[in-house]
Design an enzyme around this catalytic site. Structure first.
Site, mmCIF file in Angstrom:
data_model
loop_
_atom_site.group_PDB
_atom_site.id
_atom_site.type_symbol
_atom_site.label_atom_id
_atom_site.label_comp_id
_atom_site.label_asym_id
_atom_site.label_seq_id
_atom_site.Cartn_x
_atom_site.Cartn_y
_atom_site.Cartn_z
ATOM 1 N N ASP A 206 -9.503 -32.478 9.755
ATOM 2 C CA ASP A 206 -9.392 -32.029 8.372
ATOM 3 C C ASP A 206 -8.178 -31.133 8.156
ATOM 4 O O ASP A 206 -7.516 -30.703 9.103
ATOM 5 C CB ASP A 206 -10.648 -31.247 7.972
ATOM 6 C CG ASP A 206 -11.791 -32.162 7.576
ATOM 7 O OD1 ASP A 206 -11.540 -33.337 7.302
ATOM 8 O OD2 ASP A 206 -12.943 -31.679 7.555
ATOM 9 N N TYR B 141 -13.282 -30.494 21.714
ATOM 10 C CA TYR B 141 -12.788 -29.573 20.689
ATOM 11 C C TYR B 141 -12.903 -28.141 21.193
ATOM 12 O O TYR B 141 -13.879 -27.783 21.866
ATOM 13 C CB TYR B 141 -13.579 -29.731 19.388
ATOM 14 C CG TYR B 141 -13.168 -30.930 18.578
ATOM 15 C CD1 TYR B 141 -12.184 -30.835 17.602
ATOM 16 C CD2 TYR B 141 -13.762 -32.168 18.790
ATOM 17 C CE1 TYR B 141 -11.794 -31.943 16.860
ATOM 18 C CE2 TYR B 141 -13.373 -33.286 18.062
ATOM 19 C CZ TYR B 141 -12.388 -33.163 17.094
ATOM 20 O OH TYR B 141 -11.995 -34.260 16.368
#
Length: 347
Positions: free
Chosen positions: A114, A178
């Site tokens: 994002d 992540y």
């Protein structure tokens, strides 16, 4: 492309780079489902004609690893049309135009991120069709050329590899990791180094109960329905995922913090899975931070997970995008590019 690169491009196309076994070949993969944060991606690529292109065709598929600071971008995906927002993919494809491919080059991104999210190492595949009689670019020349023509300093191509023509960067990935960065003891915005802003979530609290966070993270490990940690807009047909690793650990320290700023403590949260739901990592991070602050008990994380309710009072919070980094994307037989590489200077 400069003369040196053109000369190298005329050499025979490289097979697998020396850092991977010669026998290594990327599988086309059958695993589906989106990676962490991003809207729907297009379906599986249409079958292409085998690894070795026909004589004189000049067609080749490459896997490219790249990194970026996400601050200036509306996510990694290309923004089409006349909108002012722009994605990392826009810049990559603009640079690829200078390759003079017969067919326009399109990057198929492995992991959608994002706006504001960074990547130490993301991946994509692309096809380059050279003119008749010209051999495919070597992977080294391809990476060099893309970097030479990238027009944004916060993007860098790390490495490129030749892959089979049916290889798919998203579907073939076997692992994604992540990293989420936190800092405690930051009571005001101006307490944080300008070099760390937009690269971590600054918490006003002086401490976190890391033991409680680690206990809570254990409830998330394994295969579960992660609906409670999925944001609206996810294209996934199933919310079942397998979380292989969830860790909370102190960061040795930021190189951008001065000695007199030793009140600040940095923390790293890491999550590994084959794929993630939309904003799953940022939602899990927000819940674990709530545990660390004493707002939630570790056992409540299990209750939240089993509720499958994404609108609950605690799990509805999403950690800020700017603290999140895509650390690595792995492809079983392909090995990996080291994730601990410096980010490009955004200035």
């Amino acid at each position: 492309m400069n003369a040196k690169a053109q000369a190298r491009a005329r050499t025979q196309p490289g097979a697998w780079p020396h850092c991977f076994p010669a026998r290594a070949r990327a599988s086309s993969g059958r695993t589906r489902g989106p990676a962490e944060p991003g809207p729907a991606e297009s379906g599986r690529a249409a079958p292409a004609p085998a690894m070795g292109p026909a004589a004189g065709s000049g067609m080749a598929r490459y896997l490219v690893y790249f990194q970026y600071l996400g601050t200036d971008f509306n996510g990694v995906a290309a923004v089409r049309g006349a909108q002012r927002a722009v994605g990392v993919q826009n810049y990559l494809e603009e640079a690829a135009k200078r390759l003079n491919s017969v067919v326009p080059v399109k990057f198929t991104i492995s992991s959608r991120t994002d706006a504001g999210v960074h990547a130490l190492c993301n991946a994509a595949h692309l096809d380059v069709q050279r003119r008749s009689g010209q051999p495919p670019f070597s992977p080294e020349v391809l990476a060099e050329a893309l970097n030479a023509h990238l027009r944004h300093p916060a993007i860098r191509v790390l490495q490129a590899f030749r892959v089979p023509s049916d290889f798919h960067a998203r579907h073939a990935a076997t692992s994604r990791t992540y990293l989420y960065r936190l800092v405690t003891g930051c009571h005001r915005h101006d307490h944080l180094s300008v070099f760390e802003r937009n690269r971590c979530w600054a918490l006003q609290a002086d401490r976190l109960d890391v033991d409680a966070m680690q206990e809570a993270a254990q409830h998330l490990l394994g295969t579960h329905d992660f609906s409670a940690f999925q944001s609206a807009g996810s294209p996934a047909t199933s919310s079942v995922r397998t979380l292989r690793r969830a860790s909370v650990a102190p960061d040795p320290g930021s190189p951008f913090i001065l000695p007199q700023e030793n009140r600040l403590q940095f923390w790293n949260l890491e999550f590994e899975s084959q794929s993630f739901l939309y904003k799953q990592v940022r939602r899990m991070t927000a819940v674990l931070v709530a545990v660390g602050l004493g707002t939630l008990m570790p056992a409540q994380v299990k209750v939240i997970l089993e509720s499958r309710d994404p609108l609950g009072r605690h799990q509805a919070r999403v950690a800020p995008a700017h603290g999140l980094f895509l650390k690595s994307v792995l492809y079983g037989s392909l090995g990996k590019v080291p994730a601990r590489v410096p980010l490009p200077d955004p200035s």
